[in-house]
Design a protein around this motif. Structure first.
Motif, PDB file in Angstrom:
ATOM      1  N   ARG A 101       0.824  -1.224   0.000  1.00  0.00           N
ATOM      2  CA  ARG A 101       0.000   0.000   0.000  1.00  0.00           C
ATOM      3  C   ARG A 101       0.857   1.274   0.000  1.00  0.00           C
ATOM      4  NH1 ARG A 101      -5.338  -1.035   1.517  1.00  0.00           N
ATOM      5  NH2 ARG A 101      -5.721   0.792   0.230  1.00  0.00           N
ATOM      6  N   HIS A 102       2.183   1.101  -0.036  1.00  0.00           N
ATOM      7  CA  HIS A 102       3.101   2.239   0.061  1.00  0.00           C
ATOM      8  C   HIS A 102       2.845   3.286  -1.020  1.00  0.00           C
ATOM      9  CE1 HIS A 102       6.737   4.516   0.852  1.00  0.00           C
ATOM     10  NE2 HIS A 102       6.980   4.466  -0.448  1.00  0.00           N
ATOM     11  N   GLU A 103       2.806   2.890  -2.276  1.00  0.00           N
ATOM     12  CA  GLU A 103       2.638   3.865  -3.362  1.00  0.00           C
ATOM     13  C   GLU A 103       1.309   4.599  -3.270  1.00  0.00           C
ATOM     14  OE1 GLU A 103       4.889   5.115  -5.405  1.00  0.00           O
ATOM     15  OE2 GLU A 103       6.293   3.829  -4.331  1.00  0.00           O
ATOM     16  N   GLU A 104       0.270   3.896  -2.859  1.00  0.00           N
ATOM     17  CA  GLU A 104      -1.031   4.536  -2.683  1.00  0.00           C
ATOM     18  C   GLU A 104      -0.964   5.607  -1.589  1.00  0.00           C
ATOM     19  OE1 GLU A 104      -5.662   3.241  -1.820  1.00  0.00           O
ATOM     20  OE2 GLU A 104      -4.107   1.693  -1.910  1.00  0.00           O
ATOM     21  N   CYS A 105      -0.259   5.309  -0.510  1.00  0.00           N
ATOM     22  CA  CYS A 105      -0.110   6.275   0.576  1.00  0.00           C
ATOM     23  C   CYS A 105       0.758   7.463   0.136  1.00  0.00           C
ATOM     24  CB  CYS A 105       0.474   5.589   1.814  1.00  0.00           C
ATOM     25  SG  CYS A 105       0.365   6.599   3.307  1.00  0.00           S
ATOM     26  N   VAL A 106       1.780   7.191  -0.659  1.00  0.00           N
ATOM     27  CA  VAL A 106       2.601   8.281  -1.207  1.00  0.00           C
ATOM     28  C   VAL A 106       1.728   9.230  -2.022  1.00  0.00           C
ATOM     29  CG1 VAL A 106       4.419   8.815  -2.905  1.00  0.00           C
ATOM     30  CG2 VAL A 106       4.799   7.034  -1.190  1.00  0.00           C
ATOM     31  N   GLU A 107       0.816   8.682  -2.808  1.00  0.00           N
ATOM     32  CA  GLU A 107      -0.070   9.523  -3.621  1.00  0.00           C
ATOM     33  C   GLU A 107      -1.001  10.363  -2.743  1.00  0.00           C
ATOM     34  OE1 GLU A 107      -1.342  11.648  -6.517  1.00  0.00           O
ATOM     35  OE2 GLU A 107       0.304  10.226  -6.741  1.00  0.00           O
ATOM     36  N   ILE A 108      -1.495   9.789  -1.653  1.00  0.00           N
ATOM     37  CA  ILE A 108      -2.330  10.552  -0.716  1.00  0.00           C
ATOM     38  C   ILE A 108      -1.515  11.698  -0.116  1.00  0.00           C
ATOM     39  CG2 ILE A 108      -3.572  10.445   1.494  1.00  0.00           C
ATOM     40  CD1 ILE A 108      -4.300   7.503   0.694  1.00  0.00           C
ATOM     41  N   ALA A 109      -0.262  11.439   0.219  1.00  0.00           N
ATOM     42  CA  ALA A 109       0.618  12.484   0.772  1.00  0.00           C
ATOM     43  C   ALA A 109       0.896  13.567  -0.274  1.00  0.00           C
ATOM     44  CB  ALA A 109       1.923  11.860   1.267  1.00  0.00           C
ATOM     45  N   ARG A 110       1.102  13.172  -1.520  1.00  0.00           N
ATOM     46  CA  ARG A 110       1.323  14.162  -2.584  1.00  0.00           C
ATOM     47  C   ARG A 110       0.103  15.074  -2.736  1.00  0.00           C
ATOM     48  NH1 ARG A 110       3.743   9.840  -6.327  1.00  0.00           N
ATOM     49  NH2 ARG A 110       5.949  10.030  -5.834  1.00  0.00           N
ATOM     50  N   GLN A 111      -1.072  14.473  -2.708  1.00  0.00           N
ATOM     51  CA  GLN A 111      -2.296  15.259  -2.832  1.00  0.00           C
ATOM     52  C   GLN A 111      -2.417  16.227  -1.655  1.00  0.00           C
ATOM     53  OE1 GLN A 111      -5.913  12.960  -2.903  1.00  0.00           O
ATOM     54  NE2 GLN A 111      -7.137  14.698  -3.525  1.00  0.00           N
ATOM     55  N   TRP A 112      -2.110  15.746  -0.443  1.00  0.00           N
ATOM     56  CA  TRP A 112      -2.145  16.593   0.750  1.00  0.00           C
ATOM     57  C   TRP A 112      -1.188  17.777   0.577  1.00  0.00           C
ATOM     58  CZ3 TRP A 112      -4.820  16.722   5.359  1.00  0.00           C
ATOM     59  CH2 TRP A 112      -4.271  17.515   6.365  1.00  0.00           C
ATOM     60  N   ASP A 113       0.035  17.492   0.123  1.00  0.00           N
ATOM     61  CA  ASP A 113       1.029  18.559  -0.067  1.00  0.00           C
ATOM     62  C   ASP A 113       0.570  19.575  -1.106  1.00  0.00           C
ATOM     63  OD1 ASP A 113       2.802  17.637   1.852  1.00  0.00           O
ATOM     64  OD2 ASP A 113       4.037  16.524   0.418  1.00  0.00           O
ATOM     65  N   THR A 114      -0.039  19.105  -2.193  1.00  0.00           N
ATOM     66  CA  THR A 114      -0.542  20.004  -3.231  1.00  0.00           C
ATOM     67  C   THR A 114      -1.630  20.910  -2.664  1.00  0.00           C
ATOM     68  OG1 THR A 114      -0.022  18.407  -4.967  1.00  0.00           O
ATOM     69  CG2 THR A 114      -1.661  20.101  -5.495  1.00  0.00           C
ATOM     70  N   GLU A 115      -2.545  20.333  -1.913  1.00  0.00           N
ATOM     71  CA  GLU A 115      -3.615  21.133  -1.300  1.00  0.00           C
ATOM     72  C   GLU A 115      -3.059  22.111  -0.279  1.00  0.00           C
ATOM     73  OE1 GLU A 115      -6.371  18.303   0.273  1.00  0.00           O
ATOM     74  OE2 GLU A 115      -6.779  17.451  -1.704  1.00  0.00           O
ATOM     75  N   ARG A 116      -2.070  21.659   0.488  1.00  0.00           N
ATOM     76  CA  ARG A 116      -1.462  22.514   1.511  1.00  0.00           C
ATOM     77  C   ARG A 116      -0.788  23.728   0.860  1.00  0.00           C
ATOM     78  NH1 ARG A 116       3.663  22.806   3.876  1.00  0.00           N
ATOM     79  NH2 ARG A 116       3.609  23.551   6.008  1.00  0.00           N
ATOM     80  N   ALA A 117      -0.102  23.494  -0.252  1.00  0.00           N
ATOM     81  CA  ALA A 117       0.587  24.583  -0.955  1.00  0.00           C
ATOM     82  C   ALA A 117      -0.401  25.597  -1.528  1.00  0.00           C
ATOM     83  CB  ALA A 117       1.464  24.010  -2.056  1.00  0.00           C
ATOM     84  N   ALA A 118      -1.606  25.142  -1.872  1.00  0.00           N
ATOM     85  CA  ALA A 118      -2.613  26.022  -2.469  1.00  0.00           C
ATOM     86  C   ALA A 118      -3.375  26.841  -1.429  1.00  0.00           C
ATOM     87  CB  ALA A 118      -3.590  25.189  -3.292  1.00  0.00           C
ATOM     88  N   ARG A 119      -3.284  26.445  -0.145  1.00  0.00           N
ATOM     89  CA  ARG A 119      -4.018  27.177   0.897  1.00  0.00           C
ATOM     90  C   ARG A 119      -3.407  28.553   1.128  1.00  0.00           C
ATOM     91  NH1 ARG A 119      -3.248  22.253   4.131  1.00  0.00           N
ATOM     92  NH2 ARG A 119      -4.855  20.851   3.439  1.00  0.00           N
ATOM     93  N   PRO A 120      -4.243  29.554   1.340  1.00  0.00           N
ATOM     94  CA  PRO A 120      -3.691  30.889   1.664  1.00  0.00           C
ATOM     95  C   PRO A 120      -3.008  30.861   3.025  1.00  0.00           C
ATOM     96  CG  PRO A 120      -6.119  30.921   1.665  1.00  0.00           C
ATOM     97  CD  PRO A 120      -5.687  29.539   1.275  1.00  0.00           C
ATOM     98  N   ARG A 121      -1.989  31.616   3.157  1.00  0.00           N
ATOM     99  CA  ARG A 121      -1.227  31.669   4.416  1.00  0.00           C
ATOM    100  C   ARG A 121      -1.678  32.829   5.256  1.00  0.00           C
ATOM    101  NH1 ARG A 121       1.042  27.018   5.232  1.00  0.00           N
ATOM    102  NH2 ARG A 121       1.971  26.176   3.406  1.00  0.00           N
TER     103      ARG A 121
END
Length: 139
Positions: free
Chosen positions: A119-139
């Motif tokens: 399940r490692h690669e699937e979890c990596v993809e979830i983390a990538r999505q989280w990072d993308t969303e985090r970067a898009a959030r206003p600070r």
């Protein structure tokens, strides 16, 4: 993702076990980039980030400290100023049906997860999505 892997090993629950572990790895030129040790039911359970898992496992086995395991890790940054980040991210992992086997932080404050290898690669993809969303959030 990071070039680091999780080094896991059971240590004797006795004074000096962690010191022996650290000395063996230090003598082998293996640095620790995060992790920790917990004693549970008389056994010390250690998980640390290392760059060279093969060197670490070989050194520990040669020193008689036991058989260590090496696992790929998923690493990401949570917004530590926002309460609930750990719960929200790990809920995504749980909703995907992925079991988190080990969780700790590295020396740079990033979340470190070990999940079942299949399940490692699937979890990596979830983390990538989280990072993308985090970067898009206003600070």
């Amino acid at each position: 993702m990071s070039g680091l892997v999780d080094l896991g090993i059971e240590l004797a629950a006795r004074p000096g076990a962690l010191a022996d572990f650290g000395a063996v790895l230090g003598a082998a030129g293996v640095s620790l980039a995060g992790g920790g040790v917990f004693t549970h039911r008389g056994v010390g359970v250690a998980h640390f980030l290392v760059a060279d898992g093969d060197r670490a496992t070989s050194a520990l086995a040669s020193a008689g400290l036991g058989r260590a395991t090496v696992s790929p890790v998923v690493m990401l940054r949570l917004d530590q100023q926002t309460p609930g980040q750990l719960g929200r991210f790990t809920r995504r992992v749980a909703d995907a049906g992925i079991d988190i086997l080990v969780q700790y932080s590295d020396h740079d404050g990033r979340l470190v997860l070990v999940v079942p290898p299949e399940r490692h690669e699937e979890c990596v993809e979830i983390a990538r999505q989280w990072d993308t969303e985090r970067a898009a959030r206003p600070r």
